[in-house]
Enzyme design. Structure first.
Site, PDB file in Angstrom:
ATOM      1  CE1 TYR A  82      -3.397   2.725   0.394  1.00  0.00           C
ATOM      2  CE2 TYR A  82      -2.246   3.408   2.583  1.00  0.00           C
ATOM      3  CZ  TYR A  82      -3.181   3.632   1.581  1.00  0.00           C
ATOM      4  OH  TYR A  82      -3.863   4.707   1.497  1.00  0.00           O
ATOM      5  CG  LEU A  89       9.883  19.227  -2.084  1.00  0.00           C
ATOM      6  CD1 LEU A  89      11.030  19.768  -1.289  1.00  0.00           C
ATOM      7  CD2 LEU A  89       8.537  19.618  -0.916  1.00  0.00           C
ATOM      8  CB  ALA A  90       6.155  22.677  -6.555  1.00  0.00           C
ATOM      9  CG  HIS A 120      -6.967   4.966  -0.512  1.00  0.00           C
ATOM     10  ND1 HIS A 120      -6.168   4.274   0.466  1.00  0.00           N
ATOM     11  CD2 HIS A 120      -8.157   4.540  -0.422  1.00  0.00           C
ATOM     12  CE1 HIS A 120      -7.042   3.554   0.823  1.00  0.00           C
ATOM     13  NE2 HIS A 120      -8.237   3.527   0.099  1.00  0.00           N
ATOM     14  CG  ASN A 125      -3.744  14.810  -7.094  1.00  0.00           C
ATOM     15  OD1 ASN A 125      -3.257  15.038  -8.258  1.00  0.00           O
ATOM     16  ND2 ASN A 125      -3.329  14.578  -6.120  1.00  0.00           N
ATOM     17  CD  GLU A 126      -8.595  16.264 -13.941  1.00  0.00           C
ATOM     18  OE1 GLU A 126      -7.968  16.552 -15.061  1.00  0.00           O
ATOM     19  OE2 GLU A 126      -9.897  16.683 -13.902  1.00  0.00           O
ATOM     20  CG  PHE A 131       2.633   9.954 -11.670  1.00  0.00           C
ATOM     21  CD1 PHE A 131       3.868  10.148 -12.506  1.00  0.00           C
ATOM     22  CD2 PHE A 131       2.692   8.917 -10.547  1.00  0.00           C
ATOM     23  CE1 PHE A 131       5.225   9.418 -11.852  1.00  0.00           C
ATOM     24  CE2 PHE A 131       3.851   8.409 -10.058  1.00  0.00           C
ATOM     25  CZ  PHE A 131       4.994   8.765 -10.807  1.00  0.00           C
ATOM     26  CE1 TYR A 132       1.528   6.332  -7.631  1.00  0.00           C
ATOM     27  CE2 TYR A 132      -0.251   8.106  -7.689  1.00  0.00           C
ATOM     28  CZ  TYR A 132       0.885   7.318  -7.087  1.00  0.00           C
ATOM     29  OH  TYR A 132       1.766   7.753  -5.903  1.00  0.00           O
ATOM     30  CE  LYS A 134       3.927   9.268 -16.877  1.00  0.00           C
ATOM     31  NZ  LYS A 134       4.808  10.250 -16.873  1.00  0.00           N
TER      32      LYS A 134
END
Length: 170
Positions: A82, A89-90, A120, A125-126, A131-132, A134
């Protein structure tokens, strides 16, 4: 991504002496505060929790919890990972740090015969959802009112079954 940049990203294991780095990252990255159990789980997950450094600056992390899932038809229990948190960081996004962290956990899971990795994600949170995806994660569930102090309170469960898809390197 050029090879020169890749060399500047390194991963380090989580230990008591660098735990404060993870706490500071989480405060900067996430709209929720994590309790002591989160940090105990992160410390006890061994190689599944990593800090990412870019040119010696702690710029991201992945923290996981190892779980044993009971099989429904009396089969042997299966291990799962999990992902409690993954964040960068941005100023350091888009250069491969998140991909390196996630690939580390996916490779480790595959090598240890772990059947799935899941997490989760807040429904709005597009960037995280894309990202996931991909990496072969799929939305497998929607949980309403999962979060108590943030809006929207709903989340998706994103799941990747190990050994079924290839992993992009970026």
């Amino acid at each position: 991504m050029g090879a020169g940049r890749e060399l500047q990203i390194s991963l380090d294991g989580l230990r008591e002496k660098n735990l404060m780095q993870l706490k500071k990252l989480n405060t900067a990255l996430f709209p929720v505060r994590y309790n002591d159990k989160y940090y105990v789980d992160a410390l006890s997950s061994g190689e599944f929790t990593k800090l990412a450094y870019y040119s010696d600056i702690c710029a991201g992390s992945i923290a996981c919890r190892l779980e044993i899932e009971k099989k429904e038809s009396g089969g042997a229990p299966a291990a799962a990972v999990y992902i409690m948190t993954l964040g960068v960081l941005a100023p350091y996004r888009g250069i491969g740090i998140g991909s390196k962290l996630l690939n580390h956990v996916l490779d480790l899971s595959s090598n240890q015969n772990i059947s799935k990795v899941y997490l989760h994600v807040q429904t709005n949170n597009e960037d995280a959802i894309n990202f996931y995806k991909k990496f072969g994660f799929e939305i497998t569930e929607t949980i309403h009112n999962y979060y108590t102090n943030i809006t929207p309170p709903d989340c998706y469960v994103l799941t990747k079954h190990i050994g079924t898809q290839t992993q992009p390197k970026n």
